[in-house]
Design a protein around this motif. Sequence first.
Motif, PDB file in Angstrom:
ATOM      1  N   MET A   1       0.749  -1.408  -0.050  1.00  0.00           N
ATOM      2  CA  MET A   1       0.218   0.604   0.174  1.00  0.00           C
ATOM      3  C   MET A   1       0.831   1.279  -0.009  1.00  0.00           C
ATOM      4  O   MET A   1       0.249   2.177  -0.694  1.00  0.00           O
ATOM      5  N   ARG A   2       2.039   1.214   0.685  1.00  0.00           N
ATOM      6  CA  ARG A   2       2.565   2.346   0.288  1.00  0.00           C
ATOM      7  C   ARG A   2       3.450   2.644  -0.628  1.00  0.00           C
ATOM      8  O   ARG A   2       2.952   3.730  -0.918  1.00  0.00           O
ATOM      9  N   GLN A   3       3.707   1.623  -1.452  1.00  0.00           N
ATOM     10  CA  GLN A   3       4.484   1.636  -2.703  1.00  0.00           C
ATOM     11  C   GLN A   3       3.172   2.019  -3.824  1.00  0.00           C
ATOM     12  O   GLN A   3       3.591   3.005  -4.614  1.00  0.00           O
ATOM     13  N   GLU A   4       2.047   1.190  -3.660  1.00  0.00           N
ATOM     14  CA  GLU A   4       0.899   1.653  -4.273  1.00  0.00           C
ATOM     15  C   GLU A   4       0.405   3.315  -4.351  1.00  0.00           C
ATOM     16  O   GLU A   4       0.261   4.522  -5.226  1.00  0.00           O
ATOM     17  N   ALA A   5       0.871   3.663  -3.032  1.00  0.00           N
ATOM     18  CA  ALA A   5       0.530   5.436  -2.773  1.00  0.00           C
ATOM     19  C   ALA A   5       1.809   6.578  -3.482  1.00  0.00           C
ATOM     20  O   ALA A   5       1.879   7.533  -3.267  1.00  0.00           O
ATOM     21  N   SER A   6       2.451   5.707  -3.763  1.00  0.00           N
ATOM     22  CA  SER A   6       4.199   6.347  -4.056  1.00  0.00           C
ATOM     23  C   SER A   6       4.847   6.920  -2.434  1.00  0.00           C
ATOM     24  O   SER A   6       5.174   8.781  -2.972  1.00  0.00           O
TER      25      SER A   6
ATOM     26  N   LEU B   1      -4.729   6.743   7.854  1.00  0.00           N
ATOM     27  CA  LEU B   1      -4.360   7.982   7.613  1.00  0.00           C
ATOM     28  C   LEU B   1      -3.555   8.818   6.835  1.00  0.00           C
ATOM     29  O   LEU B   1      -3.076   9.470   6.014  1.00  0.00           O
ATOM     30  N   GLY B   2      -2.411   8.168   6.670  1.00  0.00           N
ATOM     31  CA  GLY B   2      -1.003   8.681   6.592  1.00  0.00           C
ATOM     32  C   GLY B   2      -0.786   7.669   4.484  1.00  0.00           C
ATOM     33  O   GLY B   2      -0.573   8.644   4.449  1.00  0.00           O
ATOM     34  N   LEU B   3      -1.931   6.900   4.561  1.00  0.00           N
ATOM     35  CA  LEU B   3      -1.568   6.012   3.438  1.00  0.00           C
ATOM     36  C   LEU B   3      -3.065   7.130   2.582  1.00  0.00           C
ATOM     37  O   LEU B   3      -2.888   6.186   1.154  1.00  0.00           O
ATOM     38  N   ARG B   4      -3.602   7.832   3.131  1.00  0.00           N
ATOM     39  CA  ARG B   4      -5.213   8.031   2.949  1.00  0.00           C
ATOM     40  C   ARG B   4      -5.677   7.386   1.708  1.00  0.00           C
ATOM     41  O   ARG B   4      -6.201   7.064   0.926  1.00  0.00           O
ATOM     42  N   LEU B   5      -6.307   5.615   2.731  1.00  0.00           N
ATOM     43  CA  LEU B   5      -7.154   4.740   2.511  1.00  0.00           C
ATOM     44  C   LEU B   5      -8.428   5.342   2.036  1.00  0.00           C
ATOM     45  O   LEU B   5      -8.834   5.967   2.782  1.00  0.00           O
ATOM     46  N   ASP B   6      -9.052   4.519   1.357  1.00  0.00           N
ATOM     47  CA  ASP B   6     -10.517   4.796   0.969  1.00  0.00           C
ATOM     48  C   ASP B   6     -11.024   3.656   2.390  1.00  0.00           C
ATOM     49  O   ASP B   6      -9.997   3.096   2.879  1.00  0.00           O
TER      50      ASP B   6
END
Length: 754
Positions: free
Chosen positions: A11-16, A54-59
């Motif tokens: 998820m971190r990598q997907e969020a760049s 929150l930091g990953l801005r997940l839906d």
Amino acid sequence: MASFGALLRQMRQEASLTLEELAEASGLSVRGIGDLERGRRAVPQRSTIAALALGLRLDDAGRARFQAAARAARPVGEPAGGGRLPRGVDDFVGRRTELDGMRTLAASAENGYCPVIAVSGPPGVGKSSLALQATRELAGHFPAGRTVLDLRGMDEDPPGPETLTLRCLKAFGVADRDLARSGPEGHLEMYRDAMAEQPRLLVLDNARDEAQVRPLLPGAGRSMVIITSRRMLTGLNNVHRMPLGELTGAEAETMLSGLLGTERAHGEAAAVARIAALCGNLPLALRVAGNWLATRTGWSADRFAERLSAEGRRLDSLVAGDVRVAAAFDLSYRRLSPPAARLFRLLALVPGPDTATAGAGILTGLDLFDVEDALEELVETGLLATDRDRYRLHDLLRLFAESRLKAEDSAVDADTARTSLRHWLLDTTVLAGRWYEPKHGAPTTPPVLADLSDRNKARLWLQAEADNWLGALRAAAAAGEHARVVETAEAMHWFSDEWLFWGHWTEVFRTAASSARSQGDRLAEATQLNYQAWALTICDGRPAEGAACATRALEAAREAGDLAQQGWSHTYRAWALVRIGEPSAAAEHNGLAADLFSRVGERHGAVAAMFGRAGALLGAGRHHEAADAYRQSLAVVEAAAETYEAPFLLNARLNGHGALSDVLIALRRWDEAVEELNVCVQYAHDSGNTGLESRAYARLARAHLGAGRLQAATAAYRAAAAFGAGAEPDARKEAQAYLDQHGPDDDSGTASDN
């Protein structure tokens, strides 16, 4: 389902996002996130999950998937009925030895052993953090649950065993009706049954004393209990004691880096290391410093280090929000008995890093039994560390003690105690040093609170108290006690030959020369300048400065009209000149010295001049003549051996045979060189001075190496290294480097050892 760590990385990598960017967005540490991704921490806290989401801005869908992975990562056995475990720290550092020990004991619990671990240490050392980390790492051993109780040991009225037993039972999920049915008198039996029947991990955090926890110690079962306390809890039986100290320097820097972020810490690495040292590697201080800096991006680490370097303001600077390092210390201090509290304050006056019972007795004026009781109370409460018969305040605790001394004791009382300790240290130093002085020996009057009954005990006292009596010497010079300074340095003259590698002889004799000058005593000044010239040349390896100092000594000796000190000035200048590479000039000064010593009948000087002449020949490359000169000098010494004092004779033999071996090595006469060095080893061994013996073994090893005798060299280096802390530092370093490279049992080259 993917593991939580793998999903977090995905998820971190997907969020760049880089680790640093996610750390900044979530308010977590880079190290903590990295450990979660690598699976080093498989039990993320709920607050951590929320911050990461929150930091990953997940839906909503991503958040649900993320939370499901986190729930799956949490092992079975979360506290039943007892609520959530307290939050630990996501950037836990170090303590691997302790955690590995706990893991071993946890495995033994599975066999019905039910171990109890008592973790103790000073305020802020990280006892609770270690216990909470253990609950994370050992979860798999205790499927029935892990429970942490805060025993509030620092409160005025902490909960008693009955209350704590009830809290444990409720945390274990025991129904209220069962508790009511058994009544208070049956709770303890129910508690012990619960601990025996199912594998549980119970942490009793922040215990006040033994009485608070003793009833809660189970006798059998598959559970484990970890107790943390500032006190050592010495009254508890059958417990595994785990005292904690400060972190290592590397661990402290890692902890700060985790709090600051890797990129920032790397860019200010030197300042981070300095902050760690100024915090004394104490986890609480490190956390306060790291959090303070992390929330003040306008401050550089170097600027904060400068702020901490002011000792008078350091504790005031170690504040982050409502967390104050000094407040943690004060909780323990306020519970001390009056004698222990007074001793704690006075220990701030010790000039060195530690002291023995005698020094504490001089400070307080208490008899030894009472001062021992006060010292042990400080050790028991975690405010004082101990190593055999030495007691040490952590650097920050020393500053706290100093602040309490200023607040609670008059300046007159503090100065009286300080002066008493200074005078006792220097007076005892003089008595101990005179064991090595040719015209003195054993003390004619019994020393106060010090066993100086033989030369070896005198040496051990001088070495153990070295930092303290050196500090006292500095203070005496600053106080204008010049006669005392000169007397102390004079008493060290012969002893200094037996502890060449101490590293402070130049300062001792320089200070004494300055004191003699202040008194207007040119003879004493010349004498101390000569000793300083010797120290610069022989101990410090600074012959150019040694030669200049010997010249100043000669001027003072001429003004004083003292021929013997003039002779010594020429001798020490000659020794320096040989090392500078001016053997002809050295020979000239040796000749002048020999003439002066002959005129006044200075026997010690005459021997020194003979050895000096041989040294000048060696420096000139006239090896055969140098060998003959050394042998002649040794013969003169041995012919009159019974008339020389033991310290002088030992020094002459060691220097003579050692220097002769250097000549023989230069001539590649290996067997003869080894023979001379074996003589040095024996003389050093007979003296009981492990520093001198280790140095002789290191020289012997080099001779064997030169001859290609690798097995013999390895054996000699092993002998040098075996003295450990008692070895000369350079000899120990040389030996260890060789053994690390070749191995302690290197048999290569055996065929050459013939």
